[in-house]
Design a protein around this motif. Structure first.
Motif, PDB file in Angstrom:
ATOM      1  N   TYR A   1      53.427  89.246 -21.798  1.00  0.00           N
ATOM      2  CA  TYR A   1      53.279  89.091 -23.241  1.00  0.00           C
ATOM      3  C   TYR A   1      54.556  88.588 -23.880  1.00  0.00           C
ATOM      4  O   TYR A   1      55.650  88.934 -23.451  1.00  0.00           O
ATOM      5  N   LYS A   2      54.392  87.797 -24.932  1.00  0.00           N
ATOM      6  CA  LYS A   2      55.538  87.306 -25.690  1.00  0.00           C
ATOM      7  C   LYS A   2      55.177  87.330 -27.176  1.00  0.00           C
ATOM      8  O   LYS A   2      54.056  87.023 -27.560  1.00  0.00           O
ATOM      9  N   SER A   3      56.161  87.680 -27.996  1.00  0.00           N
ATOM     10  CA  SER A   3      55.959  87.717 -29.439  1.00  0.00           C
ATOM     11  C   SER A   3      55.783  86.304 -29.972  1.00  0.00           C
ATOM     12  O   SER A   3      56.504  85.392 -29.579  1.00  0.00           O
ATOM     13  N   ARG A   4      54.846  86.123 -30.879  1.00  0.00           N
ATOM     14  CA  ARG A   4      54.661  84.831 -31.531  1.00  0.00           C
ATOM     15  C   ARG A   4      55.538  84.705 -32.765  1.00  0.00           C
ATOM     16  O   ARG A   4      55.669  83.627 -33.326  1.00  0.00           O
TER      17      ARG A   4
ATOM     18  N   PHE B   1      57.886  84.460 -39.485  1.00  0.00           N
ATOM     19  CA  PHE B   1      58.598  83.283 -39.015  1.00  0.00           C
ATOM     20  C   PHE B   1      58.350  83.124 -37.525  1.00  0.00           C
ATOM     21  O   PHE B   1      58.423  84.086 -36.777  1.00  0.00           O
ATOM     22  N   PRO B   2      58.057  81.905 -37.089  1.00  0.00           N
ATOM     23  CA  PRO B   2      57.692  81.687 -35.684  1.00  0.00           C
ATOM     24  C   PRO B   2      58.827  82.024 -34.724  1.00  0.00           C
ATOM     25  O   PRO B   2      60.001  81.947 -35.065  1.00  0.00           O
ATOM     26  N   ASN B   3      58.422  82.405 -33.540  1.00  0.00           N
ATOM     27  CA  ASN B   3      59.378  82.673 -32.470  1.00  0.00           C
ATOM     28  C   ASN B   3      59.779  81.331 -31.877  1.00  0.00           C
ATOM     29  O   ASN B   3      58.996  80.656 -31.240  1.00  0.00           O
ATOM     30  N   ASN B   4      61.018  80.955 -32.105  1.00  0.00           N
ATOM     31  CA  ASN B   4      61.506  79.660 -31.634  1.00  0.00           C
ATOM     32  C   ASN B   4      62.243  79.738 -30.307  1.00  0.00           C
ATOM     33  O   ASN B   4      62.815  78.748 -29.860  1.00  0.00           O
TER      34      ASN B   4
END
Length: 127
Positions: free
Chosen positions: A98-101, A119-122
């Motif tokens: 899993y990864k945070s969006r 704010f998007p995960n860049n």
């Protein structure tokens, strides 16, 4: 009993009825805010901003029960705050990573109104 029903109908007429889109947007925003305020949800979410992890890794790092992590990930996934970045295959088992969006979030309170900014995960996706 009659006055109670009368009062309710007066209140219903006085308040504008939200349309379906407004109601859905409010409900989703409200659920996301409730999720971000929850310490367990927030800990899990922000532990996977930079690096995708599986549920047992998250549980071990945060010292949270595995069942609580799975339950939290399910809710975060339902709210589209996390994504399954990839799968690992170990001992014939398919393991979700899993990864945070979202990279960060802000809740602003102003004039009796709460505004949520996501704010998007860049961070770069792992290969």
């Amino acid at each position: 009993m009659m006055s109670s029903n009368l009062n309710k109908s007066i209140v219903r007429e006085a308040l504008p009825k939200p349309n379906v889109l407004q109601l859905n947007e409010y409900n989703i925003t409200q659920k996301i805010m409730e999720s971000l305020v929850n310490a367990c949800h927030r800990s899990v979410l922000f532990s996977i901003v930079d690096t995708a992890k599986d549920a047992p890794q998250i549980a071990a790092e945060l010292n949270i029960s595995l069942s609580a992590v799975y339950k939290t990930l399910g809710k975060l996934e339902e709210l589209t705050l996390v994504e399954i970045e990839r799968f690992n295959f170990t001992d014939g088992k398919k393991i979700k990573l899993y990864k945070s969006r979202i990279g960060h979030a802000e809740i602003t309170l102003k004039n009796d109104n709460a505004t949520l900014h996501l704010f998007p995960n860049n961070s770069h996706k792992e290969k």
